[in-house]
Design a protein around this motif. Structure first.
Motif, mmCIF file in Angstrom:
data_model
loop_
_atom_site.group_PDB
_atom_site.id
_atom_site.type_symbol
_atom_site.label_atom_id
_atom_site.label_comp_id
_atom_site.label_asym_id
_atom_site.label_seq_id
_atom_site.Cartn_x
_atom_site.Cartn_y
_atom_site.Cartn_z
ATOM 1 N N GLU A 154 43.516 52.005 41.329
ATOM 2 C CA GLU A 154 43.738 50.636 41.258
ATOM 3 C C GLU A 154 42.461 50.030 40.403
ATOM 4 O OE1 GLU A 154 44.486 46.508 43.746
ATOM 5 O OE2 GLU A 154 44.627 48.340 44.942
ATOM 6 N N ASN A 555 56.522 38.914 41.030
ATOM 7 C CA ASN A 555 55.577 39.050 41.669
ATOM 8 C C ASN A 555 54.316 38.604 40.734
ATOM 9 O OD1 ASN A 555 56.271 40.100 44.327
ATOM 10 N ND2 ASN A 555 56.604 42.344 43.342
ATOM 11 N N PHE A 557 50.716 38.314 38.443
ATOM 12 C CA PHE A 557 49.944 39.453 38.254
ATOM 13 C C PHE A 557 49.018 38.925 37.096
ATOM 14 C CE2 PHE A 557 53.281 40.574 35.434
ATOM 15 C CZ PHE A 557 52.752 40.643 34.119
ATOM 16 N N LYS A 558 47.828 39.339 37.032
ATOM 17 C CA LYS A 558 46.822 38.829 35.938
ATOM 18 C C LYS A 558 46.896 40.010 34.818
ATOM 19 C CE LYS A 558 43.286 36.564 34.431
ATOM 20 N NZ LYS A 558 43.385 35.323 33.710
ATOM 21 N N TRP A 559 46.956 39.527 33.506
ATOM 22 C CA TRP A 559 46.962 40.497 32.404
ATOM 23 C C TRP A 559 45.861 39.996 31.228
ATOM 24 C CZ3 TRP A 559 49.233 40.732 27.052
ATOM 25 C CH2 TRP A 559 49.250 41.967 26.857
ATOM 26 N N SER A 601 54.840 48.626 40.961
ATOM 27 C CA SER A 601 53.655 48.769 40.207
ATOM 28 C C SER A 601 54.273 49.159 39.052
ATOM 29 C CB SER A 601 52.917 49.824 40.809
ATOM 30 O OG SER A 601 52.328 49.654 42.093
#
Length: 669
Positions: A154, A555, A557-559, A601
């Protein structure tokens, strides 16, 4: 080369031929007194040997000097990071290419250089105390002190994602001429590396022999800097990474990893054997005479590792099939050196050769790439091949259908289409339906109406890579006056990678690419029939497996890059802004997107894209790579889940998830 390693000591020099089938134990490699690097004679206070200026990536932070002239406020109020400094060995050129040097001749000699003994970790801790910790924003993610020394999967993914997001932003600014006018021409990857280093946003800083926590065999990298920041290979240019180790009798250097980048004539004909050429040119260009490689630095470390039989990480540099001018790197696992010898180089001087043999029981990596090349050349038959092109010519690049699991001959029938059917336009308050740019839209040109709709930023950089997730990406379309090859039409250009529909072991049919895919690269559009919500799951209706619904709960998420790292005052949100929910069914009409399975994921994400056609705006769903995707890895995205009016998810109708990821929620839908 030291005395005794002259031309007549090269095996086979009399005939000009060398027997590579036999590993020769050459006496000079065993009898010479070690020529240790000068850096070993230095204290670990961070001083550099003469002729080697400090390199910012692993150097101690240096306070930046205030700009002598006021800096104008560019797009979105970008300012030069206060802790960034110019890298001495700055390289101009293609920003997508890695820093290349020969296999071994390193030009950066840093405090984290491999000649330092393991006890230098104390110095690293002192250095880290002097730098600003990265992790002030919870949206970026926090790396603890322990994770900086020893990471996990991760953390490795987090480091790589943040590095690449910064690199993309710097590329965007450079394309718009902001970096060229304000900061010179330093490469975006070096700028991103400086920011990451100043914030200590790295992992696996504790140097080690053997496997690196969180880095998996088969992982691919497009830049040397990426390998540096996750601890796989600490040298940004040198092909040999090494360090000093101490035992009861002595201290000596051992090799940690090598990069076979193709600069020398490395022998890679066998999947599990690599004959690696030592570092150092064997032709003096200045004096124009032949020289021999010397038993020092990386060569000395490889020689000592031959004695010790320690594991060495091997990274192989390969040519990108999509971008012929670019290179990517694949981590091929752990090897041991079985022997070494000396032979004539192409200029006639003596060069060291080392035979690396891959340890058994490891997953395939380089061997997979070799097999793909044989399939593409037609020199090897594809096991389980059913159709060479499922699209029957609809796509410019064929999409093969493969089943090497069971006897099923193919998925259910559908009509292949790479566009939307029955799409409904959206009402947009616009003064025009297209830009008036001549030939192509130019980044930084604020007179372009399409750039204005993207808040003044060009959404893509070179090779069609998306810079940031946006509420809505506005592309140029048929109503624009720019040419069809405008760089702001990425999602309209079709497939760029050779895809394959394949039968999975337990989840039906799936999608994968035969080519490596870089993070932010466009993959495909979700094609199909636009339907009304009332038709979903009705009697003639549509199976959820083939329905994409923008109103589902996904979900978060940070990109994107973190604006605070670049002293940017504001940045666009990553929350999508969709004019009206869009539901697409690919049951009867669709493209390769219908075969992407769900994962908790995922390595792919979707982005809403809008452009004008026939004086109306239409919404499209484009898929982009979330991170670097290795060849033959399955492409997956988050299916989301159905929700209630209050925003809570609906428990009924959920399906068992088989993604087997560490973050698997057990079910989806």
């Amino acid at each position: 080369m030291e005395e005794g390693l002259c031309e007549n000591s090269v095996p086979g020099s009399g005939s000009g031929l060398v027997d590579k089938t036999r590993i020769v134990e050459v006496k000079p490699l065993r009898s010479l007194a070690p020529v240790l690097p000068k850096s070993l004679q230095l204290s670990i206070s961070g001083r550099y040997p003469s002729g080697f200026p400090p390199f910012v990536l692993f150097g101690e932070p240096v306070e930046s000097q205030p700009s002598p002239t006021p800096i104008p406020a560019p797009i979105r109020s970008y300012r030069k990071p206060p802790d960034e400094e110019e890298t001495p060995h700055e390289v101009n050129g293609d920003t997508s290419s890695p820093i290349e040097g020969v296999n071994g001749e390193s030009v950066d000699d840093s405090p984290n250089r491999p000649s330092q003994p393991m006890k230098s970790c104390k110095t690293s801790q002192k250095r880290r105390k002097k730098t600003q910790d990265f992790g002030g924003s919870s949206s970026v993610g926090v790396i603890s002190m322990a994770q900086r020394d020893d990471g996990d999967r991760e953390v490795v993914n987090l480091v790589l994602m943040n590095f690449d997001s910064l690199r993309r932003r710097f590329c965007q600014l450079e394309d718009s001429k902001e970096l060229n006018t304000l900061m010179g021409t330093k490469r975006p990857d070096l700028r991103a590396s400086n920011v990451m280093t100043s914030k200590v946003f790295r992992t696996n800083m504790g140097r080690r022999v053997g496997a690196v926590p969180g880095v998996e065999i088969g992982d691919i990298f497009f830049l040397r800097m990426e390998m540096c920041h996750v601890g796989l290979h600490a040298q940004s240019m040198s092909g040999i990474d090494y360090m000093s180790v101490r035992d009861e009798l002595q201290e000596e250097t051992v090799a940690l990893s090598i990069v076979s980048s193709g600069v020398y004539d490395d022998d890679a004909e066998e999947d599990d054997i690599l004959v690696y050429t030592g570092q150092g040119e064997n032709f003096n260009k200045k004096d124009k005479h032949v020289v021999d490689q010397k038993l020092q630095r990386g060569n000395l470390a490889l020689d000592r590792s031959t004695h010790r039989q320690n594991e060495v990480r091997v990274i192989r540099g390969l040519r990108d099939a999509v971008n012929k001018h670019a290179k990517f790197y694949v981590y091929d696992g752990l090897y041991k050196i079985q022997g070494s010898w000396i032979e004539k180089g192409k200029y006639g001087g003596g060069v060291f050769k080392y035979k690396f043999v891959r340890l058994p029981g490891q997953p395939s990596a380089f061997a997979v790439w070799k097999s793909i090349q044989k399939w593409k050349r037609g020199s090897s038959s594809r096991t389980g091949l059913i159709l060479a092109d499922l699209t029957t010519g609809v796509e410019t690049i064929p999409v093969s259908l493969v089943n090497d699991v069971d006897n099923e001959k193919g998925p259910s029938f559908f009509t292949y289409s790479n566009s939307l059917r029955d799409s409904k336009p959206f009402s947009m308050v616009q003064s025009s339906y297209g830009c008036n740019c001549n030939k192509t839209c130019v980044p930084g040109d604020l007179s372009c109406s399409c750039i204005q709709r993207n808040e003044g930023d060009f959404p893509y950089i070179a090779n069609g890579v998306l810079v940031s997730r946006r509420p809505l990406v506005h592309e140029c379309g048929p109503m624009c006056k720019c040419f069809p090859n405008c760089k702001n039409r990425v999602s309209q250009t079709g497939l760029k990678h050779q895809m394959e529909i394949f039968k999975t072991k337990d989840r039906g049919w799936g999608l994968r690419s035969l080519d490596p895919i870089r993070a932010g690269t466009f993959i495909c559009e979700y094609a199909g029939e636009v339907i009304d919500r009332a038709k979903v799951n009705k009697n003639g209706g549509y199976n959820d497996e083939y329905v994409f619904d923008t109103s589902r709960i996904y979900n978060p998420f940070k990109w994107n890059y973190e604006p605070s790292l670049l002293d940017e005052i504001s940045s666009s949100t990553e929350d999508y802004t969709i004019p009206s929910p869009l539901i697409i069914s690919s049951k009867n009409f669709g493209n390769v997107a219908r075969y992407m399975n769900h994962s908790c994921s995922p390595n792919v994400f979707w982005q809403p894209v809008l452009y004008a056609e026939n004086n109306q705006y239409f919404l499209h769903i484009a898929f982009f790579a979330l991170r670097h995707i290795r060849p033959m890895a399955e492409l997956t995205y988050d299916y989301g889940c159905s929700g209630h009016a209050d925003g809570s998810s609906a428990p009924q109708g959920r399906k068992k998830c088989l993604c087997e990821s560490a973050k698997c929620g057990g079910s989806f839908g």
